[in-house]
Write a protein that holds these residues in place. Structure first.
Motif, PDB file in Angstrom:
ATOM      1  N   GLN A 234       0.847  -1.189   0.000  1.00  0.00           N
ATOM      2  CA  GLN A 234       0.000   0.000   0.000  1.00  0.00           C
ATOM      3  C   GLN A 234       0.891   1.249   0.000  1.00  0.00           C
ATOM      4  OE1 GLN A 234      -3.292  -0.670  -0.153  1.00  0.00           O
ATOM      5  NE2 GLN A 234      -2.776  -2.831   0.022  1.00  0.00           N
ATOM      6  N   LYS A 235       0.382   2.338  -0.510  1.00  0.00           N
ATOM      7  CA  LYS A 235       1.161   3.578  -0.533  1.00  0.00           C
ATOM      8  C   LYS A 235       0.910   4.326   0.764  1.00  0.00           C
ATOM      9  CE  LYS A 235       2.537   7.262  -3.607  1.00  0.00           C
ATOM     10  NZ  LYS A 235       3.904   6.738  -3.619  1.00  0.00           N
ATOM     11  N   LEU A 236       1.595   3.893   1.821  1.00  0.00           N
ATOM     12  CA  LEU A 236       1.338   4.384   3.162  1.00  0.00           C
ATOM     13  C   LEU A 236       2.094   5.678   3.442  1.00  0.00           C
ATOM     14  CD1 LEU A 236       1.644   0.998   5.107  1.00  0.00           C
ATOM     15  CD2 LEU A 236      -0.435   2.059   4.216  1.00  0.00           C
ATOM     16  N   ASP A 237       1.487   6.504   4.304  1.00  0.00           N
ATOM     17  CA  ASP A 237       2.164   7.701   4.801  1.00  0.00           C
ATOM     18  C   ASP A 237       2.848   7.436   6.127  1.00  0.00           C
ATOM     19  OD1 ASP A 237       1.321   9.960   2.911  1.00  0.00           O
ATOM     20  OD2 ASP A 237      -0.595   9.032   3.393  1.00  0.00           O
ATOM     21  N   TYR A 238       2.206   6.630   6.999  1.00  0.00           N
ATOM     22  CA  TYR A 238       2.739   6.349   8.329  1.00  0.00           C
ATOM     23  C   TYR A 238       2.400   4.921   8.733  1.00  0.00           C
ATOM     24  CZ  TYR A 238       3.386  11.385   8.661  1.00  0.00           C
ATOM     25  OH  TYR A 238       3.791  12.683   8.409  1.00  0.00           O
ATOM     26  N   GLY A 239       3.188   4.400   9.662  1.00  0.00           N
ATOM     27  CA  GLY A 239       2.894   3.124  10.286  1.00  0.00           C
ATOM     28  C   GLY A 239       2.456   3.333  11.720  1.00  0.00           C
ATOM     29  N   LEU A 240       1.562   2.473  12.208  1.00  0.00           N
ATOM     30  CA  LEU A 240       1.092   2.519  13.594  1.00  0.00           C
ATOM     31  C   LEU A 240       1.277   1.120  14.174  1.00  0.00           C
ATOM     32  CD1 LEU A 240      -0.329   4.067  15.918  1.00  0.00           C
ATOM     33  CD2 LEU A 240      -2.513   3.284  14.957  1.00  0.00           C
ATOM     34  N   LEU A 241       2.272   0.955  15.038  1.00  0.00           N
ATOM     35  CA  LEU A 241       2.583  -0.342  15.640  1.00  0.00           C
ATOM     36  C   LEU A 241       2.006  -0.395  17.044  1.00  0.00           C
ATOM     37  CD1 LEU A 241       4.268  -3.034  15.490  1.00  0.00           C
ATOM     38  CD2 LEU A 241       6.087  -1.758  16.641  1.00  0.00           C
ATOM     39  N   THR A 242       1.210  -1.444  17.346  1.00  0.00           N
ATOM     40  CA  THR A 242       0.607  -1.573  18.670  1.00  0.00           C
ATOM     41  C   THR A 242       1.382  -2.586  19.510  1.00  0.00           C
ATOM     42  OG1 THR A 242      -0.949  -3.246  17.849  1.00  0.00           O
ATOM     43  CG2 THR A 242      -1.699  -0.962  17.867  1.00  0.00           C
ATOM     44  N   VAL A 243       1.552  -2.251  20.799  1.00  0.00           N
ATOM     45  CA  VAL A 243       2.183  -3.127  21.779  1.00  0.00           C
ATOM     46  C   VAL A 243       1.303  -3.134  23.020  1.00  0.00           C
ATOM     47  CG1 VAL A 243       4.242  -3.598  23.148  1.00  0.00           C
ATOM     48  CG2 VAL A 243       4.474  -2.483  20.917  1.00  0.00           C
ATOM     49  N   ALA A 244       0.754  -4.283  23.384  1.00  0.00           N
ATOM     50  CA  ALA A 244      -0.170  -4.354  24.512  1.00  0.00           C
ATOM     51  C   ALA A 244       0.577  -4.208  25.830  1.00  0.00           C
ATOM     52  CB  ALA A 244      -0.938  -5.671  24.492  1.00  0.00           C
ATOM     53  N   ALA A 245       0.032  -3.386  26.737  1.00  0.00           N
ATOM     54  CA  ALA A 245       0.677  -3.139  28.020  1.00  0.00           C
ATOM     55  C   ALA A 245       0.703  -4.383  28.893  1.00  0.00           C
ATOM     56  CB  ALA A 245      -0.037  -1.999  28.746  1.00  0.00           C
ATOM     57  N   ASP A 246      -0.251  -5.291  28.718  1.00  0.00           N
ATOM     58  CA  ASP A 246      -0.281  -6.494  29.558  1.00  0.00           C
ATOM     59  C   ASP A 246       0.619  -7.599  29.020  1.00  0.00           C
ATOM     60  OD1 ASP A 246      -1.803  -6.964  27.315  1.00  0.00           O
ATOM     61  OD2 ASP A 246      -3.375  -8.083  28.356  1.00  0.00           O
ATOM     62  N   VAL A 285       6.752  -1.290  30.158  1.00  0.00           N
ATOM     63  CA  VAL A 285       6.601  -1.629  28.737  1.00  0.00           C
ATOM     64  C   VAL A 285       7.141  -0.502  27.868  1.00  0.00           C
ATOM     65  CG1 VAL A 285       4.917  -2.090  26.905  1.00  0.00           C
ATOM     66  CG2 VAL A 285       4.675  -3.204  29.126  1.00  0.00           C
ATOM     67  N   GLU A 286       6.904   0.733  28.273  1.00  0.00           N
ATOM     68  CA  GLU A 286       7.427   1.866  27.499  1.00  0.00           C
ATOM     69  C   GLU A 286       8.955   1.816  27.447  1.00  0.00           C
ATOM     70  OE1 GLU A 286       5.565   6.012  27.192  1.00  0.00           O
ATOM     71  OE2 GLU A 286       7.148   6.296  28.677  1.00  0.00           O
ATOM     72  N   ARG A 287       9.594   1.454  28.570  1.00  0.00           N
ATOM     73  CA  ARG A 287      11.059   1.340  28.572  1.00  0.00           C
ATOM     74  C   ARG A 287      11.524   0.204  27.664  1.00  0.00           C
ATOM     75  NH1 ARG A 287      10.300   2.572  34.142  1.00  0.00           N
ATOM     76  NH2 ARG A 287      10.336   0.352  34.687  1.00  0.00           N
ATOM     77  N   PRO A 321       7.654   8.381  17.761  1.00  0.00           N
ATOM     78  CA  PRO A 321       6.842   8.737  18.923  1.00  0.00           C
ATOM     79  C   PRO A 321       6.197   7.496  19.552  1.00  0.00           C
ATOM     80  CG  PRO A 321       6.329  10.142  17.044  1.00  0.00           C
ATOM     81  CD  PRO A 321       7.157   9.002  16.522  1.00  0.00           C
ATOM     82  N   ILE A 322       6.027   7.536  20.876  1.00  0.00           N
ATOM     83  CA  ILE A 322       5.350   6.466  21.619  1.00  0.00           C
ATOM     84  C   ILE A 322       4.173   7.092  22.359  1.00  0.00           C
ATOM     85  CG2 ILE A 322       5.581   4.669  23.372  1.00  0.00           C
ATOM     86  CD1 ILE A 322       8.620   4.774  22.906  1.00  0.00           C
ATOM     87  N   VAL A 323       2.969   6.532  22.161  1.00  0.00           N
ATOM     88  CA  VAL A 323       1.755   7.070  22.774  1.00  0.00           C
ATOM     89  C   VAL A 323       1.109   5.981  23.625  1.00  0.00           C
ATOM     90  CG1 VAL A 323      -0.471   8.187  22.369  1.00  0.00           C
ATOM     91  CG2 VAL A 323       1.403   8.536  20.754  1.00  0.00           C
ATOM     92  N   ARG A 324       0.784   6.295  24.882  1.00  0.00           N
ATOM     93  CA  ARG A 324       0.068   5.364  25.756  1.00  0.00           C
ATOM     94  C   ARG A 324      -1.429   5.477  25.475  1.00  0.00           C
ATOM     95  NH1 ARG A 324       2.906   5.876  31.698  1.00  0.00           N
ATOM     96  NH2 ARG A 324       5.089   5.932  31.003  1.00  0.00           N
ATOM     97  N   THR A 325      -2.096   4.354  25.245  1.00  0.00           N
ATOM     98  CA  THR A 325      -3.512   4.418  24.851  1.00  0.00           C
ATOM     99  C   THR A 325      -4.344   3.354  25.560  1.00  0.00           C
ATOM    100  OG1 THR A 325      -3.386   2.840  23.006  1.00  0.00           O
ATOM    101  CG2 THR A 325      -2.779   5.123  22.533  1.00  0.00           C
ATOM    102  N   SER A 326      -5.646   3.592  25.552  1.00  0.00           N
ATOM    103  CA  SER A 326      -6.641   2.603  25.964  1.00  0.00           C
ATOM    104  C   SER A 326      -7.902   2.847  25.152  1.00  0.00           C
ATOM    105  CB  SER A 326      -6.953   2.720  27.456  1.00  0.00           C
ATOM    106  OG  SER A 326      -8.137   2.007  27.765  1.00  0.00           O
ATOM    107  N   ALA A 327      -8.373   1.823  24.439  1.00  0.00           N
ATOM    108  CA  ALA A 327      -9.615   1.957  23.685  1.00  0.00           C
ATOM    109  C   ALA A 327     -10.831   1.962  24.614  1.00  0.00           C
ATOM    110  CB  ALA A 327      -9.745   0.830  22.668  1.00  0.00           C
TER     111      ALA A 327
END
Length: 532
Positions: A234-246, A285-287, A321-327
């Motif tokens: 795909q002709k992507l502009d950005y990637g978004l990689l998810t890492v679960a905190a648990d 996890v962030e570390r 960048p690293i962003v902490r999230t919760s859906a």
């Protein structure tokens, strides 16, 4: 074809009336119905039907003037839709939907819903984001919460909006690429109430000043090739990689991050499921993510410490960048909204039209449809294109019948758009993933072999002459033979190799990057020279 005939029965029951919104047509032809004088008259008739229906009309095709079921051939139905589309455009309207049914003698009858307003002029600012991450790390749920603006139920309920096969919904695992869309105007985010409802997604494309499309890939190891296809093809502009905190980073996390960084895609890491664990665990996890990025020669930028403005300014080849999230609590999602609203588009490409086919399917009454991301140039309805190469290396002339973007018909598409293009002049069975759609005056040469500079990311031993991985280049996924110059490549090595596709030629160009894999062995490369 549609199974429920309720719409057809309703239209037939209403019948043609002097001031009504229903019109019966057995068939329309270019030669007869687009002739001078006849065209203007039919466009005026269509406009009258649309106004009589308060902005919506129904054209029943394949029936007699009295409403009797006649049925027409697939070819005749396709030509009728082409003519009807041109008449609608002239009348300041467009075809919003077509439903078809088969007749006992093998013909087609259908209902075209025509609504007021011309075809969509889409916003120029269209960001495409590819998601990646380990299975059950919350990719689809995160995207679902972003595009709807609603919190998840804690059970991954939002994920079902992006899972496209029944077995995916049942098991909670995505097994193919799926797509989500939301947008922004001057007042902020524009979201969908129900991503499954095509009218909701079409409205976003129509109303937004900036459209954000997510290519939601696959996290389960057996479908790693599908993930690579989503990130490379795909002709992507950005990637978004998810890492679960648990769970923290896994082997799959490292593989997906490797593909994102190897393809030089600016990437954001979202630590998901922050609501399930303590703040100390999120810090841990962030570390871990920071160490993972530093080992890959990247500089982590935690948004919780440095802010969104710094992320917007610094993201690129070396800063992640690293962003902490919760859906569930929607923590961190406003920060992602700000990023996707303000980050610059990166995947720009001028030049002649080019699209690599990612999917093909058949629409009754329309014919073959090829979908993918426009790599360069522009395309308009009615354009003549070349499709190929086929197995014998040939290219075939095709015509653009119509273009659709997120369920909304458009007349024009340009680089970066994810579109479906209905094609005249080819059967759907002959359109294959990995083929390219090219401008009419292109002079393409089918490529069976090329030279490449490669880097081996991981391999249990050494790569020798005759090594046969799968090469992922654009939407191409094909077994190929490697013949390294010097006879071998070791893990971590950079070197030159000849790459030869095993089964058929493809459209390949110098400078294109690719990923190769065989089992858990993986590497990346760049095409340096095309061979006869």
């Amino acid at each position: 074809m549609s199974g429920d005939r309720a719409l057809l029965r309703t239209a037939l029951a209403r019948g043609e009336q002097e001031g009504g919104s229903v019109e019966f047509k057995e068939r329309l032809t270019r030669e007869l119905h687009l002739a001078s004088g006849r065209r203007e008259s039919l466009a005026a008739q269509l406009r009258h039907r649309v106004l009589s229906g308060d902005g919506e009309a129904m054209y029943v095709v394949g029936v007699t003037d009295g409403g009797g079921i006649a049925g027409i051939s697939q070819e005749a139905f396709s030509e009728t839709m082409d003519v009807l589309s041109l008449l609608a455009e002239e009348a300041g309207a467009h075809i919003e939907d077509v439903e078809t049914w088969g007749t006992e003698d093998g013909g087609l009858v259908g209902v075209a819903t025509i609504v007021d307003g011309g075809t969509l002029e889409v916003a120029d600012d269209h960001l495409i984001v590819g998601t990646a991450g380990h299975v059950d790390h919350g990719k689809s749920t995160l995207v679902g919460s972003l595009v709807t603006g609603t919190p998840d139920d804690g059970e991954g309920g939002l994920r079902s909006y992006l899972d496209v096969q029944p077995h995916e919904i049942e098991r909670g695992l995505s097994a193919d690429l799926s797509y989500g869309v939301y947008g922004f105007d001057e007042e902020g985010p524009l979201r969908v109430d129900n991503p499954d409802r095509k009218s909701d997604r079409a409205a976003i494309v129509e109303e937004a000043d900036r459209v954000v499309s997510f290519v939601d890939t696959v996290g389960h190891e057996p479908w790693l090739s599908t993930t690579i296809r989503g990130l490379v093809g795909q002709k992507l502009d950005y990637g978004l990689l998810t890492v679960a905190a648990d769970d923290g980073p896994t082997t799959t996390t490292r593989e997906h991050l490797g593909v994102l960084l190897a393809t030089e895609l600016p990437t954001i890491v979202a630590i998901t499921k922050a609501d399930l664990v303590s703040a100390a665990r999120v810090d841990e996890v962030e570390r871990e993510v920071e160490r993972l990025l530093r080992n890959a020669d990247r500089s982590p930028l935690p948004v919780s410490r440095h802010g969104v403005e710094a992320a917007i300014d610094e993201i690129g080849d070396s800063v992640v960048p690293i962003v902490r999230t919760s859906a569930v609590s929607r923590e961190g999602l406003p920060a992602l909204d700000t990023l996707f609203e303000r980050l610059p588009k990166t995947a720009r490409a001028d030049g002649d039209f080019e699209l690599y086919v990612d999917r093909s399917y058949k629409v009754a009454g329309v014919g073959a449809v090829a979908s993918g991301t426009v790599k360069s140039g522009t395309v308009d309805v009615g354009d003549q294109l070349q499709l190929g190469p086929f197995h014998d290396g040939s290219y075939r002339e095709v015509e653009v019948r119509s273009i659709e973007m997120h369920y909304h018909r458009v007349d024009h598409a340009e680089a970066g758009r994810i579109v479906g293009i209905a094609l005249k002049g080819v059967r759907e069975a002959d359109v294959e993933r990995g083929m390219a759609l090219l401008a009419e005056d292109a002079d393409p040469e089918p490529v069976r072999a090329f030279e490449a500079e490669v880097m081996v990311l991981n391999h249990p031993t050494r790569i020798h002459t005759g090594y046969e991985p799968v090469v992922h280049l654009e939407t191409i996924s094909e077994a190929a033979r490697f013949d390294p110059h010097g006879g071998q490549l070791l893990p971590g090595d950079r070197g030159t190799t000849t790459v030869r596709f095993k089964f058929k030629p493809y459209h390949v160009q110098e400078g294109q990057r690719f990923v190769f894999r065989e089992g858990r062995s993986k590497g990346v490369g760049t095409v340096t020279d095309l061979l006869d």
